[in-house]
Every structure is written in structure tokens, then in C-alpha cells.
Design a protein around this motif. Structure first.
Motif, PDB file in Angstrom:
ATOM      1  N   VAL A  38       0.886  -0.972   0.075  1.00  0.00           N
ATOM      2  CA  VAL A  38       0.071  -0.172  -0.380  1.00  0.00           C
ATOM      3  C   VAL A  38       0.408   1.081   0.210  1.00  0.00           C
ATOM      4  CG1 VAL A  38      -2.262   1.660   1.279  1.00  0.00           C
ATOM      5  CG2 VAL A  38      -1.806  -1.491   1.451  1.00  0.00           C
ATOM      6  N   ARG A  39       1.460   1.775  -1.119  1.00  0.00           N
ATOM      7  CA  ARG A  39       1.446   2.893  -1.057  1.00  0.00           C
ATOM      8  C   ARG A  39       1.851   4.089  -0.725  1.00  0.00           C
ATOM      9  NH1 ARG A  39       5.370   5.587  -0.282  1.00  0.00           N
ATOM     10  NH2 ARG A  39       7.232   6.126  -1.428  1.00  0.00           N
ATOM     11  N   ASN A  40       0.026   4.801  -1.422  1.00  0.00           N
ATOM     12  CA  ASN A  40      -0.188   5.872  -1.084  1.00  0.00           C
ATOM     13  C   ASN A  40      -1.701   5.851  -0.369  1.00  0.00           C
ATOM     14  OD1 ASN A  40      -0.145   8.789  -2.253  1.00  0.00           O
ATOM     15  ND2 ASN A  40       0.354   8.772  -0.577  1.00  0.00           N
ATOM     16  N   VAL A  53      -9.045   6.619   1.200  1.00  0.00           N
ATOM     17  CA  VAL A  53      -8.552   6.710  -0.317  1.00  0.00           C
ATOM     18  C   VAL A  53      -7.673   5.527  -0.135  1.00  0.00           C
ATOM     19  CG1 VAL A  53      -8.325   6.942  -2.962  1.00  0.00           C
ATOM     20  CG2 VAL A  53      -9.917   8.007  -1.588  1.00  0.00           C
ATOM     21  N   SER A  54      -6.421   4.689  -1.484  1.00  0.00           N
ATOM     22  CA  SER A  54      -5.290   3.601  -0.673  1.00  0.00           C
ATOM     23  C   SER A  54      -5.061   3.603  -2.463  1.00  0.00           C
ATOM     24  CB  SER A  54      -5.442   2.757   0.557  1.00  0.00           C
ATOM     25  OG  SER A  54      -6.658   1.496  -0.796  1.00  0.00           O
ATOM     26  N   SER A  55      -3.965   3.651  -2.825  1.00  0.00           N
ATOM     27  CA  SER A  55      -3.103   3.265  -3.979  1.00  0.00           C
ATOM     28  C   SER A  55      -1.818   2.010  -3.809  1.00  0.00           C
ATOM     29  CB  SER A  55      -3.213   4.370  -4.522  1.00  0.00           C
ATOM     30  OG  SER A  55      -1.596   5.006  -4.250  1.00  0.00           O
ATOM     31  N   SER A  56      -1.900   1.237  -4.623  1.00  0.00           N
ATOM     32  CA  SER A  56      -1.207  -0.431  -4.104  1.00  0.00           C
ATOM     33  C   SER A  56       0.086  -0.572  -4.977  1.00  0.00           C
ATOM     34  CB  SER A  56      -1.937  -1.289  -3.674  1.00  0.00           C
ATOM     35  OG  SER A  56      -1.362  -2.275  -3.248  1.00  0.00           O
ATOM     36  N   SER A 114     -10.661  -0.527 -10.638  1.00  0.00           N
ATOM     37  CA  SER A 114      -9.504  -0.993 -11.632  1.00  0.00           C
ATOM     38  C   SER A 114      -9.208  -0.372 -12.887  1.00  0.00           C
ATOM     39  CB  SER A 114      -9.749  -2.336 -11.662  1.00  0.00           C
ATOM     40  OG  SER A 114      -9.901  -2.848 -10.404  1.00  0.00           O
ATOM     41  N   GLY A 115      -8.597  -0.668 -13.336  1.00  0.00           N
ATOM     42  CA  GLY A 115      -7.930   0.196 -14.745  1.00  0.00           C
ATOM     43  C   GLY A 115      -6.938  -0.061 -15.163  1.00  0.00           C
ATOM     44  N   HIS A 116      -5.594   0.891 -13.952  1.00  0.00           N
ATOM     45  CA  HIS A 116      -4.219   0.553 -14.151  1.00  0.00           C
ATOM     46  C   HIS A 116      -3.588  -0.510 -15.029  1.00  0.00           C
ATOM     47  CE1 HIS A 116      -3.225   4.644 -12.867  1.00  0.00           C
ATOM     48  NE2 HIS A 116      -4.207   4.867 -12.016  1.00  0.00           N
ATOM     49  N   LYS A 117      -2.780  -0.877 -15.454  1.00  0.00           N
ATOM     50  CA  LYS A 117      -2.215  -2.094 -16.005  1.00  0.00           C
ATOM     51  C   LYS A 117      -0.462  -2.548 -15.199  1.00  0.00           C
ATOM     52  CE  LYS A 117      -3.718  -0.828 -20.145  1.00  0.00           C
ATOM     53  NZ  LYS A 117      -3.028  -0.787 -21.725  1.00  0.00           N
ATOM     54  N   ASP A 118      -0.415  -1.290 -14.240  1.00  0.00           N
ATOM     55  CA  ASP A 118       1.425  -2.017 -13.041  1.00  0.00           C
ATOM     56  C   ASP A 118       0.550  -1.434 -11.630  1.00  0.00           C
ATOM     57  OD1 ASP A 118       3.592  -3.122 -12.260  1.00  0.00           O
ATOM     58  OD2 ASP A 118       3.855  -3.331 -14.511  1.00  0.00           O
ATOM     59  N   TRP A 119       1.645  -1.367 -11.206  1.00  0.00           N
ATOM     60  CA  TRP A 119       1.795  -0.187  -9.683  1.00  0.00           C
ATOM     61  C   TRP A 119       1.393   0.781 -10.066  1.00  0.00           C
ATOM     62  CZ3 TRP A 119       7.501  -0.957  -7.616  1.00  0.00           C
ATOM     63  CH2 TRP A 119       7.804  -2.922  -8.096  1.00  0.00           C
ATOM     64  N   VAL A 120       0.342   1.319  -9.444  1.00  0.00           N
ATOM     65  CA  VAL A 120      -0.095   2.969  -8.726  1.00  0.00           C
ATOM     66  C   VAL A 120       0.785   3.001  -7.213  1.00  0.00           C
ATOM     67  CG1 VAL A 120      -2.063   4.017  -7.931  1.00  0.00           C
ATOM     68  CG2 VAL A 120      -2.533   2.043  -8.994  1.00  0.00           C
ATOM     69  N   SER A 121       1.620   4.368  -7.929  1.00  0.00           N
ATOM     70  CA  SER A 121       2.288   4.698  -6.708  1.00  0.00           C
ATOM     71  C   SER A 121       1.881   5.577  -6.001  1.00  0.00           C
ATOM     72  CB  SER A 121       3.600   4.846  -8.310  1.00  0.00           C
ATOM     73  OG  SER A 121       3.509   6.008  -8.755  1.00  0.00           O
ATOM     74  N   SER A 122       0.746   7.021  -6.595  1.00  0.00           N
ATOM     75  CA  SER A 122       0.456   7.486  -6.487  1.00  0.00           C
ATOM     76  C   SER A 122      -0.936   8.092  -5.979  1.00  0.00           C
ATOM     77  CB  SER A 122       1.522   8.912  -6.187  1.00  0.00           C
ATOM     78  OG  SER A 122       1.034  10.264  -5.552  1.00  0.00           O
ATOM     79  N   CYS A 123      -1.773   8.261  -4.762  1.00  0.00           N
ATOM     80  CA  CYS A 123      -2.883   8.797  -5.684  1.00  0.00           C
ATOM     81  C   CYS A 123      -3.508  10.595  -4.783  1.00  0.00           C
ATOM     82  CB  CYS A 123      -3.746   8.069  -5.178  1.00  0.00           C
ATOM     83  SG  CYS A 123      -4.180   7.680  -3.433  1.00  0.00           S
ATOM     84  N   CYS A 124      -4.206  11.126  -5.548  1.00  0.00           N
ATOM     85  CA  CYS A 124      -4.682  12.124  -4.310  1.00  0.00           C
ATOM     86  C   CYS A 124      -5.830  12.393  -4.522  1.00  0.00           C
ATOM     87  CB  CYS A 124      -3.411  13.321  -4.843  1.00  0.00           C
ATOM     88  SG  CYS A 124      -3.392  13.833  -6.426  1.00  0.00           S
ATOM     89  N   VAL A 125      -6.538  13.297  -3.416  1.00  0.00           N
ATOM     90  CA  VAL A 125      -8.303  13.769  -3.746  1.00  0.00           C
ATOM     91  C   VAL A 125      -8.086  15.607  -3.779  1.00  0.00           C
ATOM     92  CG1 VAL A 125     -10.271  13.611  -2.378  1.00  0.00           C
ATOM     93  CG2 VAL A 125      -8.648  12.258  -2.287  1.00  0.00           C
TER      94      VAL A 125
END
Length: 420
Positions: free
Chosen positions: A153-155, A167-170, A191-202
Motif C-alpha cells: 500500500v503505497r499511498n 483512499v488507498s493505492s497499491s 481498477s484500470g491501471h496495468k501496473d503499480w499505482v505509485s501515488s494518488c490524491c483527492v
């Protein structure tokens, strides 16, 4: 557990005039420099009274802010230092819930349920296994765990409306939206990313989530209201292969900044999240050094953008007029991984690969009246609503951030620590 450096206001440093103080862990020499001691995330509480630091080896340290304040330590035992043992490396953390900035009906605050109150100061910690642990900061107790992610869980982000939503990204290629009033049993998966989700923001109006995929080169926008995909951002500077590392909305929600890498070059793009238009690119500035941008964040007033890189502890850039406002001296030992502004401004915290935290004095520039007006308007008015208004072209360009000077779109490097 840790030691503090000297306060720069009491004993100024000739080599780093912007450095206020530094926190270092007291770990055995056998563990120094080994994997597991990295500071992957730092955060200030919404009211600025607490600071959290993932200090490595599964430990999160929470301290009352400001660190040199004796009032909290002597008069209120609950404001003393707290240590949370998570048992695994902590990659992301976030305080919440955040208090609402207004009473806008479009940004509702969820009511208290099942004993977990909106007024409770929580700390969410994202672990290497994919588990998210929720802590009560004031009592030091673990409240519950959230299960579902299958990778790091990166962010973690709490929206600014004060709701018990997380909200979490992984690295499992997904984002999740957790309802903490139900202890995370109600969750939405994006879902929709094809690889690591490195960051997210709101976004500040709690309508959009932005996410960047490290290896799939995707900048995605999602609806926080309908939990659906909105659009993918693309275009502008052409690079054959690149990675994405970080993203952040401006406080008024009118801009989205993303950091990207290609070969030995890093750059920052500014987008209009409503129209998907790329407004500007901070390019070439970083190309001569080949360093990695690990994190970016807008200042609370929206005037500056903090940038953490491998070779310098901190850079601060002003998108509107001056370009680079501050940059610390080159420091090959910095290995910056994260940064976070104090909600009141004036201070930026940065974390390093060595497990340290540094606090830097940031500009307290008083916003102009025109910027305050733009900030207030854009907080509640989208670009689509702005464009039909019968306004002079110059004013419309200013309100939609299309007036960024050309000389800032491709900045030249400088070794000056401060520029006027």
C-alpha cells in the motif's frame, strides 16, 4: 528512539540556511543503511498539532508539533510522543479524518456510526503486505485492520470533507475507497491501471481522485462520487519510455501536477483536470543531473510546489511568476523519498532513504488579492463553468491558469539556494 538537530533559528547553519531541524533514529549500527530503515512517508495532522513519521523497521513515531513546544509535554500527557509498532515496513501513512473547510452540500460529511466519530484523530498506515492498520492517535490503540490489497500500500489519503473515508493505492494495480464508519467492510475497488499505482490524491472539492501508474505511464482521473473512471490524461511532451512517480492537486482543485521520468530526465507536468489540457511542463531543469523526483506537493496556499529528489533534499517552485524560489544545496546523501507541508504553511518535512526527517523553512509569501480571488472562485467553479462567462481574455486565462509564463515552461538549472 530518536534525536533532534539544532533549531536553525537558534543556531543558524551556514551551509543550509533553510534547515530548521533534523530527526535521526537511534538504531544499532548493524541496521544503519540496511533495507527497512527508509522513511517512506510523513504527514501532519489536519490541525497541525501532530507529526507522524514512518521511521523504518515497522515503527511509526507520532509527536506533538511544534517539536520544541514544552506546553503539551508538561500539561497534557496525551500530547507526548507515541510509537506504533506495525510489524512490517510502513510505505504510506495519513492522518484523518480531516475537518471540513466549508458546509458545501456537494461535499457532505458522514454522520457518526458505531462508535467511530468524525472528531476522532485517526492514523492510517499502509503496510508492505497490503494490510492497512487504523490507529487512534490520542489513545495509541489499534482500532481495526483493512484487508483487500494484495500488494504494497503505497499511498493513503483522507478527503478534506471530514468524512470517515480513506483512499488507498497499491502495487496490486488498484485503488480502494474504504468507508471507515463500517470498519472498511464497505469498499469500492477502482481498477484500470496495468501496473503499480505509485501515488494518488483527492481534489479539494472531494469530487475527483487522481492516480499515476509507475510503469504503465497512465495518469487517471476517477469520480469519488460515483466511483467510476473519468478520463486518462495524455499528450504534451513526447517521451519514448517513461515512469510516473507522484501527483498532487492544487488546493483549489484547478491544477494537477504529475512527476515523470524518462531515461535520465525527469519533468513535472501541470494539467487542467477538467479539460485534460496540459498547461505547462517543467522540463530540462532536471536533465543534467539525472536524479529521480520522488514526491511533489502543493503548498497550502497554492503558490508553491515542493519537489523532493535524489540529489537535493528540497526544491520549491512557483508556477506563477518566479520559477525556482528555493533549492537546497546538492546532497548526494539526501536520497529524498517523501515530503509534506504543514497545513499552516511555512514548514516542509522531508524523509530520506536513511530513515531521517528534515524540517525546512518554506516561504510564507502573502498571496496577492488576485490569487485569493482566483483561489476562492476555482475552489467551487470548474473550468467548464468558467469558459462561457463574458470575461476579458486576460482575466479568463488567469482564472484558468493558462497564463503561466513561457520562460517557466522550460526552466534552466541553478545552484543558487535562494532566488529573488
Amino acid at each position: 528512539m530518536c534525536s533532534t538537530g539544532n533549531n536553525a533559528e537558534l543556531q543558524p547553519s551556514a551551509s543550509d540556511p533553510a534547515l530548521i531541524l533534523e530527526l535521526k533514529t537511534r538504531r544499532p549500527l548493524s541496521l544503519e543503511g540496511r533495507p527497512g530503515c527508509e522513511t517512506w512517508s510523513v504527514d501532519f495532522s489536519p490541525d497541525g498539532a501532530w507529526f507522524a513519521w514512518s521511521m523504518g523497521h515497522g515503527i511509526v513515531w507520532v509527536v506533538a508539533w511544534p517539536l520544541d513546544s514544552e506546553e503539551g509535554l508538561k500539561e497534557d500527557i496525551d500530547r507526548g510522543d507515541k510509537s506504533f509498532s506495525c510489524g512490517q515496513p510502513v510505505w504510506g501513512l495519513a492522518f484523518g479524518p480531516r475537518p471540513p473547510k466549508n458546509t458545501d452540500a456537494s461535499c457532505p460529511v458522514k454522520r457518526e456510526k458505531k462508535g467511530l466519530k468524525n472528531s476522532t484523530l485517526l492514523l492510517a498506515t499502509g503496510l508492505e503486505s497490503g494490510v492497512i492498520k487504523i490507529w487512534n492517535v490520542l489513545t495509541g490503540d489499534a482500532v481495526f485492520d483493512l484487508y483487500g490489497h494484495e500488494g504494497v500500500v503505497r499511498n493513503l489519503v483522507f478527503p478534506q470533507n471530514g468524512s470517515l473515508t480513506l483512499v488507498s493505492s497499491s502495487r496490486d494495480k488498484t485503488l480502494r475507497i474504504w468507508d471507515l464508519t463500517h470498519k472498511g467492510k464497505k469498499v469500492q475497488v477502482l481498477s484500470g491501471h496495468k501496473d503499480w499505482v505509485s501515488s494518488c490524491c483527492v481534489s479539494s472539492d472531494c469530487s475527483m481522485i487522481a492516480s499515476v501508474g509507475r510503469f504503465d505511464r497512465m495518469v487517471c482521473l476517477w469520480s469519488l462520487r460515483s466511483y467510476t473512471f473519468i478520463r486518462k490524461l495524455s499528450g504534451g511532451t513526447q517521451k519514448t519510455l517513461y515512469l510516473l512517480s507522484s501527483c498532487d492537486f492544487s488546493p483549489d482543485g484547478a491544477l494537477l501536477a504529475t512527476a515523470a521520468f524518462s531515461g535520465s530526465s525527469w519533468w513535472i507536468d501541470l494539467w487542467d483536470p477538467y479539460t485534460a489540457e496540459k498547461l505547462a511542463t517543467l522540463a530540462d531543469y532536471f536533465e543534467d543531473y539525472g536524479q529521480k523526483i520522488s514526491a511533489i506537493q502543493f503548498s497550502p496556499n497554492g503558490l508553491h510546489l515542493a519537489i523532493v529528489t535524489d540529489d537535493r533534499p528540497l526544491r520549491i517552485w512557483e508556477p506563477g511568476e518566479k520559477g525556482m524560489v528555493m533549492q537546497t544545496k546538492s546532497d548526494l546523501r539526501s536520497n529524498g523519498l517523501c515530503c509534506n507541508y504543514h497545513p499552516g504553511g511555512g514548514v516542509v518535512a522531508t524523509g530520506t532513504r536513511d530513515g531521517y526527517v528534515r524540517f525546512w523553512r518554506a516561504s510564507r509569501t502573502v498571496p496577492s488579492l488576485s490569487h485569493l480571488c482566483r483561489f476562492t472562485i476555482r475552489y467551487s467553479v470548474s473550468t467548464y463553468q468558467m469558459e462561457p462567462l463574458p470575461l476579458p481574455k486576460r482575466i479568463l486565462e488567469y482564472l484558468t491558469y493558462r497564463n503561466i509564463p513561457d520562460h517557466l515552461r522550460t526552466c534552466c538549472s541553478s545552484d543558487d539556494e535562494w532566488e529573488t
